[in-house]
Design a protein around this motif. Sequence first.
Motif, mmCIF file in Angstrom:
data_model
loop_
_atom_site.group_PDB
_atom_site.id
_atom_site.type_symbol
_atom_site.label_atom_id
_atom_site.label_comp_id
_atom_site.label_asym_id
_atom_site.label_seq_id
_atom_site.Cartn_x
_atom_site.Cartn_y
_atom_site.Cartn_z
ATOM 1 N N LEU A 42 38.736 36.603 40.213
ATOM 2 C CA LEU A 42 37.524 36.834 40.982
ATOM 3 C C LEU A 42 37.108 38.282 40.750
ATOM 4 O O LEU A 42 37.759 39.213 41.219
ATOM 5 C CB LEU A 42 37.766 36.571 42.473
ATOM 6 C CG LEU A 42 36.555 36.739 43.380
ATOM 7 C CD1 LEU A 42 35.410 35.821 42.958
ATOM 8 C CD2 LEU A 42 36.937 36.459 44.827
ATOM 9 N N GLN A 44 33.521 41.081 40.031
ATOM 10 C CA GLN A 44 32.194 41.347 40.594
ATOM 11 C C GLN A 44 31.154 40.343 40.106
ATOM 12 O O GLN A 44 30.350 39.851 40.892
ATOM 13 C CB GLN A 44 31.750 42.779 40.267
ATOM 14 C CG GLN A 44 30.421 43.159 40.903
ATOM 15 C CD GLN A 44 30.435 43.077 42.422
ATOM 16 O OE1 GLN A 44 31.368 43.533 43.073
ATOM 17 N NE2 GLN A 44 29.415 42.505 43.001
ATOM 18 N N TYR A 47 31.826 36.973 41.763
ATOM 19 C CA TYR A 47 31.453 37.053 43.173
ATOM 20 C C TYR A 47 29.927 37.000 43.335
ATOM 21 O O TYR A 47 29.417 36.302 44.207
ATOM 22 C CB TYR A 47 32.012 38.309 43.832
ATOM 23 C CG TYR A 47 31.511 38.464 45.249
ATOM 24 C CD1 TYR A 47 32.024 37.678 46.267
ATOM 25 C CD2 TYR A 47 30.475 39.350 45.552
ATOM 26 C CE1 TYR A 47 31.537 37.782 47.564
ATOM 27 C CE2 TYR A 47 29.990 39.456 46.844
ATOM 28 C CZ TYR A 47 30.528 38.675 47.837
ATOM 29 O OH TYR A 47 30.031 38.762 49.112
#
Length: 86
Positions: A42, A44, A47
């Motif tokens: 996960l 940036q 996300y």
Amino acid sequence: YEGLSANYSGDGFAHMNFTARASAQVDFDKWVAEVKQSTSTLDQATYAALAKPGSAEPVRYYATAESGLFRGILDAFGQPGSSSMH
């Protein structure tokens, strides 16, 4: 235990059903080990894609998270009690 989101925050939230499973610690540890075998991280970019509005998205698991990602999310949306909520 079957559950569903008690909040309504827009399109798609009506599909937020889940199953909570109670298990022995050894079984939970086995599940964690299996998730950690994944190559998914996960970060940036991931996300940002997840944060976009969607509907009936599948469950996703991430073996690792980019260093500083959680702190960055907190900083972007302010701290509890702060007047600088975005």
